[in-house]
Design an enzyme around this catalytic site. Structure first.
Site, PDB file in Angstrom:
ATOM      1  N   CYS A 178       0.825  -1.213   0.000  1.00 35.08           N
ATOM      2  CA  CYS A 178       0.000   0.000   0.000  1.00 35.08           C
ATOM      3  C   CYS A 178       0.858   1.261   0.000  1.00 35.08           C
ATOM      4  O   CYS A 178       0.670   2.156  -0.816  1.00 35.08           O
ATOM      5  CB  CYS A 178      -0.928  -0.004   1.217  1.00 35.08           C
ATOM      6  N   CYS A 227      -1.274   1.751  -3.187  1.00 29.73           N
ATOM      7  CA  CYS A 227      -2.279   2.803  -3.010  1.00 29.73           C
ATOM      8  C   CYS A 227      -1.701   4.216  -2.913  1.00 29.73           C
ATOM      9  O   CYS A 227      -2.200   5.138  -3.566  1.00 29.73           O
ATOM     10  CB  CYS A 227      -3.086   2.562  -1.741  1.00 29.73           C
ATOM     11  N   LYS A 246       0.270   5.424  -6.060  1.00 29.59           N
ATOM     12  CA  LYS A 246      -0.759   5.448  -7.113  1.00 29.59           C
ATOM     13  C   LYS A 246      -1.633   6.683  -6.979  1.00 29.59           C
ATOM     14  O   LYS A 246      -1.859   7.416  -7.945  1.00 29.59           O
ATOM     15  CB  LYS A 246      -1.580   4.155  -7.030  1.00 29.59           C
ATOM     16  N   TYR A 293      -8.624  -3.455 -11.378  1.00 31.39           N
ATOM     17  CA  TYR A 293      -8.350  -2.159 -10.746  1.00 31.39           C
ATOM     18  C   TYR A 293      -7.047  -1.536 -11.287  1.00 31.39           C
ATOM     19  O   TYR A 293      -7.016  -0.383 -11.668  1.00 31.39           O
ATOM     20  CB  TYR A 293      -8.058  -2.341  -9.256  1.00 31.39           C
ATOM     21  N   GLU A 320      -6.768   1.796 -13.538  1.00 31.95           N
ATOM     22  CA  GLU A 320      -6.252   2.995 -12.871  1.00 31.95           C
ATOM     23  C   GLU A 320      -5.008   3.525 -13.595  1.00 31.95           C
ATOM     24  O   GLU A 320      -4.893   4.732 -13.840  1.00 31.95           O
ATOM     25  CB  GLU A 320      -5.922   2.686 -11.404  1.00 31.95           C
ATOM     26  N   HIS A 372     -27.862  20.911  -1.864  1.00 30.94           N
ATOM     27  CA  HIS A 372     -27.985  21.532  -3.179  1.00 30.94           C
ATOM     28  C   HIS A 372     -27.050  22.741  -3.309  1.00 30.94           C
ATOM     29  O   HIS A 372     -26.894  23.478  -2.343  1.00 30.94           O
ATOM     30  CB  HIS A 372     -29.435  21.995  -3.357  1.00 30.94           C
ATOM     31  N   GLU A 412     -26.686  14.942  -4.574  1.00 30.25           N
ATOM     32  CA  GLU A 412     -28.079  15.093  -4.142  1.00 30.25           C
ATOM     33  C   GLU A 412     -28.988  14.126  -4.908  1.00 30.25           C
ATOM     34  O   GLU A 412     -30.054  13.745  -4.433  1.00 30.25           O
ATOM     35  CB  GLU A 412     -28.574  16.534  -4.287  1.00 30.25           C
TER      36      GLU A 412
HETATM   37  P1  NDP Z   1      -7.454  -8.090 -10.680  1.00 30.68           P
HETATM   38  O1  NDP Z   1      -7.533  -9.504 -10.266  1.00 30.68           O
HETATM   39  O2  NDP Z   1      -8.442  -7.110 -10.199  1.00 30.68           O
HETATM   40  O3  NDP Z   1      -7.437  -7.997 -12.267  1.00 30.68           O
HETATM   41  C1  NDP Z   1      -6.620  -8.808 -13.054  1.00 30.68           C
HETATM   42  C2  NDP Z   1      -6.959  -8.555 -14.492  1.00 30.68           C
HETATM   43  O4  NDP Z   1      -6.045  -9.234 -15.326  1.00 30.68           O
HETATM   44  C3  NDP Z   1      -8.358  -9.044 -14.856  1.00 30.68           C
HETATM   45  O5  NDP Z   1      -8.905  -8.129 -15.754  1.00 30.68           O
HETATM   46  C4  NDP Z   1      -8.068 -10.395 -15.512  1.00 30.68           C
HETATM   47  O6  NDP Z   1      -9.010 -10.745 -16.467  1.00 30.68           O
HETATM   48  C5  NDP Z   1      -6.758 -10.100 -16.205  1.00 30.68           C
HETATM   49  N1  NDP Z   1      -5.952 -11.297 -16.403  1.00 30.68           N
HETATM   50  C6  NDP Z   1      -5.639 -12.250 -15.505  1.00 30.68           C
HETATM   51  N2  NDP Z   1      -4.856 -13.197 -16.077  1.00 30.68           N
HETATM   52  C7  NDP Z   1      -4.673 -12.822 -17.352  1.00 30.68           C
HETATM   53  C8  NDP Z   1      -3.968 -13.392 -18.446  1.00 30.68           C
HETATM   54  N3  NDP Z   1      -3.307 -14.527 -18.338  1.00 30.68           N
HETATM   55  N4  NDP Z   1      -4.009 -12.721 -19.622  1.00 30.68           N
HETATM   56  C9  NDP Z   1      -4.683 -11.574 -19.739  1.00 30.68           C
HETATM   57  N5  NDP Z   1      -5.380 -10.996 -18.755  1.00 30.68           N
HETATM   58  C10 NDP Z   1      -5.359 -11.620 -17.567  1.00 30.68           C
HETATM   59  O7  NDP Z   1      -5.964  -7.700 -10.304  1.00 30.68           O
HETATM   60  P2  NDP Z   1      -5.215  -6.329 -10.231  1.00 30.68           P
HETATM   61  O8  NDP Z   1      -3.806  -6.727 -10.498  1.00 30.68           O
HETATM   62  O9  NDP Z   1      -5.816  -5.271 -11.067  1.00 30.68           O
HETATM   63  O10 NDP Z   1      -5.414  -5.898  -8.720  1.00 30.68           O
HETATM   64  C11 NDP Z   1      -5.122  -6.800  -7.656  1.00 30.68           C
HETATM   65  C12 NDP Z   1      -5.942  -6.476  -6.444  1.00 30.68           C
HETATM   66  O11 NDP Z   1      -5.406  -5.323  -5.834  1.00 30.68           O
HETATM   67  C13 NDP Z   1      -7.397  -6.131  -6.721  1.00 30.68           C
HETATM   68  O12 NDP Z   1      -8.199  -7.257  -6.765  1.00 30.68           O
HETATM   69  C14 NDP Z   1      -7.741  -5.230  -5.586  1.00 30.68           C
HETATM   70  O13 NDP Z   1      -8.225  -6.009  -4.524  1.00 30.68           O
HETATM   71  C15 NDP Z   1      -6.439  -4.586  -5.221  1.00 30.68           C
HETATM   72  N6  NDP Z   1      -6.381  -3.178  -5.667  1.00 30.68           N
HETATM   73  C16 NDP Z   1      -7.258  -2.275  -5.159  1.00 30.68           C
HETATM   74  C17 NDP Z   1      -7.238  -0.960  -5.573  1.00 30.68           C
HETATM   75  C18 NDP Z   1      -8.209   0.022  -5.009  1.00 30.68           C
HETATM   76  O14 NDP Z   1      -8.792  -0.257  -3.969  1.00 30.68           O
HETATM   77  N7  NDP Z   1      -8.441   1.146  -5.670  1.00 30.68           N
HETATM   78  C19 NDP Z   1      -6.276  -0.502  -6.564  1.00 30.68           C
HETATM   79  C20 NDP Z   1      -5.416  -1.518  -7.046  1.00 30.68           C
HETATM   80  C21 NDP Z   1      -5.472  -2.805  -6.602  1.00 30.68           C
HETATM   81  P3  NDP Z   1     -10.400 -11.476 -16.109  1.00 30.68           P
HETATM   82  O15 NDP Z   1     -11.314 -10.409 -15.600  1.00 30.68           O
HETATM   83  O16 NDP Z   1     -10.845 -12.047 -17.407  1.00 30.68           O
HETATM   84  O17 NDP Z   1     -10.076 -12.520 -15.086  1.00 30.68           O
END
Ligand code: NDP
Length: 451
Positions: free
Chosen positions: A42, A47, A50, A177, A181, A434, A439
């Site tokens: 984080c 976080c 970022k 995410y 982002e 408002h 709202e």
């Molecule tokens: P996520 O699990 O959210 O997303 C992974 C993405 O990669 C999905 O879109 C997935 O597709 C895709 N993917 C997975 N494997 C492959 C592959 N082999 N080829 C192509 N695409 C693939 O992981 P993140 O890394 O984005 O984030 C990790 C975690 O960190 C999040 O789940 C969240 O909990 C946390 N986080 C929170 C934030 C916040 O609160 N603002 C900010 C950043 C991270 P598919 O959908 O098809 O599985």
């Protein structure tokens, strides 16, 4: 048996540091080992940096808006090295704060890797061993890359904060995410961003209408989003990396970043040897009290792959201390966790998506999408979305989804209402503030759909 410590925490991220501090404050003798930097994902590579990059990336649009409001201002250029230097100075400051929390509370910290030698013994990289009544594994997660040719050349979110220069063009793989982002951040900083997502719509699992609006707005603001597209292979070439895509195209990008998920940090930790059961993804399997299959070993945060968010890891750490150190069994409550996705526009969400709620019984959907006053005046086409999912029988608000500037701030408060079990009528009898965007959340009279 006398132990060297009451509690040995492995991992100095948000969850581990909080558990160590609160346990020490409750009178426990506590040690903590961290092999990298205090503050964990984080603070050091997630976080916090970022969000600072989100702020940096929003200025070009703010300056354009200022011009629309009559100001004579010009953006000039973005000085990435100057920003990066300041960013890392801030992270160093925060790391010191985390170290200070431990030392001020008499937590003995070891700047080294640690692993389990057995159910009550931690071994440091030096070979030194300590016994502990309880061991808390809080080692977090790590980005994973798909196994495709050339993947070793690609960046992950770990490296993005350390770039020598901002690339001219960047391909981001993933639709979660992190991918979304960073697509917005880098687009805002002037990088030509292309994003490949293998599925039909980004941000799988969130409310469909909200995902659709975010995708539309991202495309409108310049992100070259390709849905139903994945990377096949990449190779280094003159001037960047040549990428072959599943849609048959080949293009060269300055940099490629994988945001394809994260895996729990459990490799070579001595966990399985000590009898700790791991799940399919390598996560430590725990019960509602964060206890693993070995009674003296507990785990919190991303290493358990429950809800991978900093405040959740902190809650899990607090509940662990309450249960184990203070003797007051406290399960972790994972229901109705509000969260924000710092895309541009931001999304704030709590509770069920419309799609999920439909599976649970009859619902009413209240939804409005409109151009907010501030951006509309500036001539921007941006739209926002306010949406409530209501259980038709109990009238409870099951989900609240906001896509709008500042949605992360708004959802914290809507989260209180949803957590309290507020009904649609509770929202209705709350007087509107408002003129604001939010709202609308208390003035939606008629459902747009029932299901
Ligand atoms: P996520 O699990 O959210 O997303 C992974 C993405 O990669 C999905 O879109 C997935 O597709 C895709 N993917 C997975 N494997 C492959 C592959 N082999 N080829 C192509 N695409 C693939 O992981 P993140 O890394 O984005 O984030 C990790 C975690 O960190 C999040 O789940 C969240 O909990 C946390 N986080 C929170 C934030 C916040 O609160 N603002 C900010 C950043 C991270 P598919 O959908 O098809 O599985």
């Amino acid at each position: 048996m006398d132990f060297d410590y009451d509690l040995f925490v492995i991992g100095g991220g948000s969850g581990g540091v909080r558990a160590a501090r609160v346990a020490a404050q409750a009178g426990a003798r506590v040690a903590l080992a961290e092999e990298s930097r205090y503050g964990g994902t984080c603070v050091i590579r997630g976080c916090v940096p970022k969000k600072l990059m989100v702020f940096a990336s929003e200025y070009p649009a703010a300056i354009a808006d200022a011009q629309s409001y009559g100001w004579t201002v010009h953006a000039g250029g973005f000085d990435w090295p100057a920003f990066r230097t300041k960013l890392h100075a801030e992270l160093d400051r925060l790391e010191d704060v985390y170290r200070g929390i431990l030392s001020r509370n008499a937590v003995e910290s070891f700047d080294t890797r640690a692993r389990l030698a057995d159910a009550h013994t931690v071994e440091l990289a030096s070979g030194q061993r300590f016994s502990a009544r309880h061991i808390l594994v809080a080692t977090g997660g790590w980005p994973v890359k798909p196994d495709i040719p050339g993947a070793e050349h690609a960046l992950t979110s770990n490296e993005i904060f350390h770039l020598d220069a901002l690339p001219k063009s960047m391909l981001i793989i993933g639709g979660g995410y992190i991918a979304c982002e960073f697509a917005c951040i880098l687009n805002g900083l002037g990088v030509e961003v292309t994003q490949f997502y293998r599925g039909a719509q980004i941000l799988r699992g969130f409310d469909g209408e909200a995902r659709g609006l975010i995708a539309d707005e991202m495309i409108q603001s310049g992100v070259n989003l390709h849905l139903g597209t994945n990377i096949v292979e990449m190779e280094e070439t003159e001037g960047g990396f040549r990428v072959k895509a599943t849609n048959g195209t080949e293009r060269v990008f300055d940099k490629v970043m994988f945001a394809t998920g994260r895996a729990p940090n459990t490799a070579d930790m001595g966990l399985e040897e000590a009898g700790v059961a791991l799940g399919r993804n390598g996560e430590v399997e725990v019960d509602a009290y964060s206890q693993s299959s070995v009674p003296s070993v507990f785990a919190i945060g991303d290493v358990t792959d429950r809800v991978n968010l900093t405040p959740v890891a902190i809650r899990e750490g607090m509940a662990f201390v309450e249960t184990v150190i203070k003797g007051n069994p406290t399960p972790v409550d994972h229901v109705n966790i509000p969260t924000a996705i710092f895309t541009q526009p931001e999304m704030g969400t709590v509770g069920m998506s419309e799609e999920e709620a439909r599976e649970h019984g009859p619902i009413e959907v209240y939804c409005t999408s409109f151009k907010p006053m501030q951006q509309s005046f500036a001539g921007r086409p941006d739209r926002v979305l306010m949406k409530l999912i209501v259980a038709a029988e109990s009238r409870r608000v099951l989900g609240c989804h906001i896509v709008a500037p500042g949605a992360g701030e708004l959802i914290q408060l809507a989260g209180v209402a949803v957590k309290m079990g507020a009904t649609k009528e509770d929202f209705d009898r709350t007087v509107a503030v408002h003129p604001t965007m939010s709202e609308e959340i208390v003035t939606m009279n008629t459902p747009v759909r029932t299901a």
